[in-house]
Design an enzyme around this catalytic site. Structure first.
Site, PDB file in Angstrom:
ATOM      1  N   TYR A 398       5.826   0.963  11.057  1.00 35.62           N
ATOM      2  CA  TYR A 398       6.392   2.306  10.901  1.00 35.62           C
ATOM      3  C   TYR A 398       7.394   2.373   9.748  1.00 35.62           C
ATOM      4  CZ  TYR A 398       4.302   2.449  15.519  1.00 35.62           C
ATOM      5  OH  TYR A 398       3.426   2.330  16.569  1.00 35.62           O
ATOM      6  N   HIS A 399       6.982   1.803   8.611  1.00 36.25           N
ATOM      7  CA  HIS A 399       7.816   1.837   7.409  1.00 36.25           C
ATOM      8  C   HIS A 399       7.058   2.474   6.237  1.00 36.25           C
ATOM      9  CE1 HIS A 399       9.972  -2.015   9.073  1.00 36.25           C
ATOM     10  NE2 HIS A 399      10.312  -0.917   9.737  1.00 36.25           N
ATOM     11  N   PRO A 400       6.428   3.635   6.413  1.00 41.64           N
ATOM     12  CA  PRO A 400       5.672   4.224   5.294  1.00 41.64           C
ATOM     13  C   PRO A 400       6.614   4.707   4.199  1.00 41.64           C
ATOM     14  CG  PRO A 400       5.820   5.785   7.102  1.00 41.64           C
ATOM     15  CD  PRO A 400       6.394   4.484   7.616  1.00 41.64           C
TER      16      PRO A 400
END
Length: 462
Positions: A398-400
């Site tokens: 969840y690090h876009p």
């Protein structure tokens, strides 16, 4: 804590929370299941205090250097800080790092020294909404509208003049006196830009959107961190934290959090992490580890199992994905293609990470709790099987980021300039993770907040 004092406190808590801590019998009373858990919790806190006391006592011969102390609860922050203050007065050359210490007094004590505090404030997850936006809402010049869906940025003669949004079924336009700052994240920032006529001319024309600025880099350069679990069984029942997910434990954790803002619900459960180099030639660590004191099934720890998991993955993947419009409808989710594991280095780094995890798990320190390797399994050793495991089990951290990247004037795919201004449009900036040209070497939360503060500086000074 005397037995009579403890009983009085338990009776008081029982009245406060409405959960029976004692069971009434004809011959007297005994602790209920909830009472036994609460007493165990209190005993563990006392034991933690004694361990900290002993650890500080062990430093008696230390006059210079740095000490890391990890604590699991915030209920004895004052106890810890008083001890450290006393020690620092005698030995000013010693500094401390406290992990997961959330008490204000301990943080204040460490204000001028090296500190590694999790994003937790008095038992609350301290995200930007709680830490930054809510305090600012007291200002007369700040208005926050929730449940408002931005449909486009309004642009006239190359200048951003306002924002159109829908809220409670009503279309509304708000005009900007000076600038508009877009902070919708790595997926919706490029979507809003494209809906506003800023993006690849060919893509915009496909959806009938007038091209106001041909910026082919909008939505490109999508990056993320991928990770997968290396899972081990534990032969000792109750040693891991899986039991905390039992229904009665969840209820008690919730009660404790609501009453005291302490306990399992008040902190993170991945307290141990590390960074490694994938090879001696690497210029900096490019593999990240988290350790979970849980046996995981996906992301859910089964309550009746025991074990632990290593969460591993590369931090500098060369793979690149994209975000594109599905249609000109602003309420239609964008198309997202991450393209993870599309570069051979991704798989090479994942295999190295698994090797490191297995090496750590094989150390003597794990002898007392090591069970079988559950996933990928000790029998999975050849490259093809490891690759199949990674492709089947890898997931997003969840690090876009990176989809409206900053770059130099010579970069044809740079969406923003060095001061976060959207190229070709006056009065429009981007201030979120989509601005990153390359993903950072660790979690992006702190860098994302830094971007916001830096852009604020630009706005004040331009």
């Amino acid at each position: 804590i005397t037995p009579s004092a403890l009983n009085r406190r338990l009776l008081s808590i029982e009245e406060e929370i409405g959960v029976p801590i004692f069971e009434r019998l004809s011959s007297g009373v005994r602790l209920s299941t909830a009472g036994e858990i609460l007493v165990e919790h209190i005993r563990n806190q006392v034991a933690d205090m004694e361990r900290v006391k002993s650890r500080i006592a062990d430093l008696s011969g230390m006059r210079m250097g740095h000490v890391s102390i990890a604590i699991s609860e915030d209920c004895f922050g004052s106890f810890l800080s008083n001890r450290l203050i006393s020690y620092r007065q005698k030995h000013p050359g010693v500094t401390f790092t406290i992990k997961n210490c959330t008490r204000t007094d301990a943080e204040e004590m460490l204000r001028d020294y090296t500190a590694d505090i999790a994003n937790i404030d008095n038992g609350w997850r301290s995200g930007t909404a709680r830490a930054c936006i809510r305090p600012a809402m007291k200002r007369p010049n700040v208005t926050v509208l929730t449940k408002a869906h931005v449909t486009k940025v309004l642009i006239e003669n190359g200048k951003a003049i306002g924002v159109a949004y829908k809220r409670n079924g009503r279309d509304t336009i708000v005009h900007a006196a000076r600038e508009i700052v877009l902070c919708a994240g790595a997926f919706q920032t490029p979507q809003i830009l494209m809906l506003s006529g800023l993006g690849s001319a060919d893509q915009l024309k496909q959806h009938g959107i007038p091209v106001l600025a041909d910026l082919p880099g909008v939505g490109e350069n999508l990056q993320d961190h991928m990770e997968c679990h290396i899972k081990f069984d534990c032969p000792h029942k109750g040693m891991s934290k899986n039991h905390l997910t039992k229904q009665h434990r969840i209820i008690l954790a919730g009660i404790e959090w609501f009453l005291f803002k302490t306990g399992p619900a008040s902190t993170t459960h991945s307290r141990v992490g590390a960074f490694f180099k994938s090879s001696p030639e690497a210029t900096h660590p490019d593999i990240q580890f988290h350790f979970w004191p849980y046996r995981m099934e996906g992301w859910s720890p089964p309550p009746n199992e025991d074990g632990y998991s290593f969460d591993v993955g590369p931090t500098k993947s060369p793979s690149r994905g994209w975000v594109k419009l599905k249609s000109a409808d602003p309420f239609s989710p964008p198309l997202i293609q991450l393209n993870s594991l599309s570069h051979e280095k991704d798989m090479s780094d994942f295999k190295t990470a698994i090797e490191i995890a297995r090496d750590i798990a094989g150390q003597k320190a794990f002898d007392f709790c090591r069970g079988d390797e559950l996933l990928p399994g000790a029998q999975v050793t050849d490259d093809a099987d490891l690759e199949n495991y990674v492709r089947e089990h890898a997931n997003s951290a969840y690090h876009p980021c990176g989809t409206a990247r900053m770059g130099s004037d010579n970069d044809p795919n740079a969406v923003c300039d060095s001061r976060a201004r959207v190229r070709g449009i006056e009065g429009l900036r981007v201030a979120d993770a989509s601005l990153m040209p390359r993903i950072t070497n660790g979690n992006i939360d702190a860098p994302r907040m830094m971007i916001g503060e830096r852009v604020e500086h630009f706005i004040r000074n331009d």
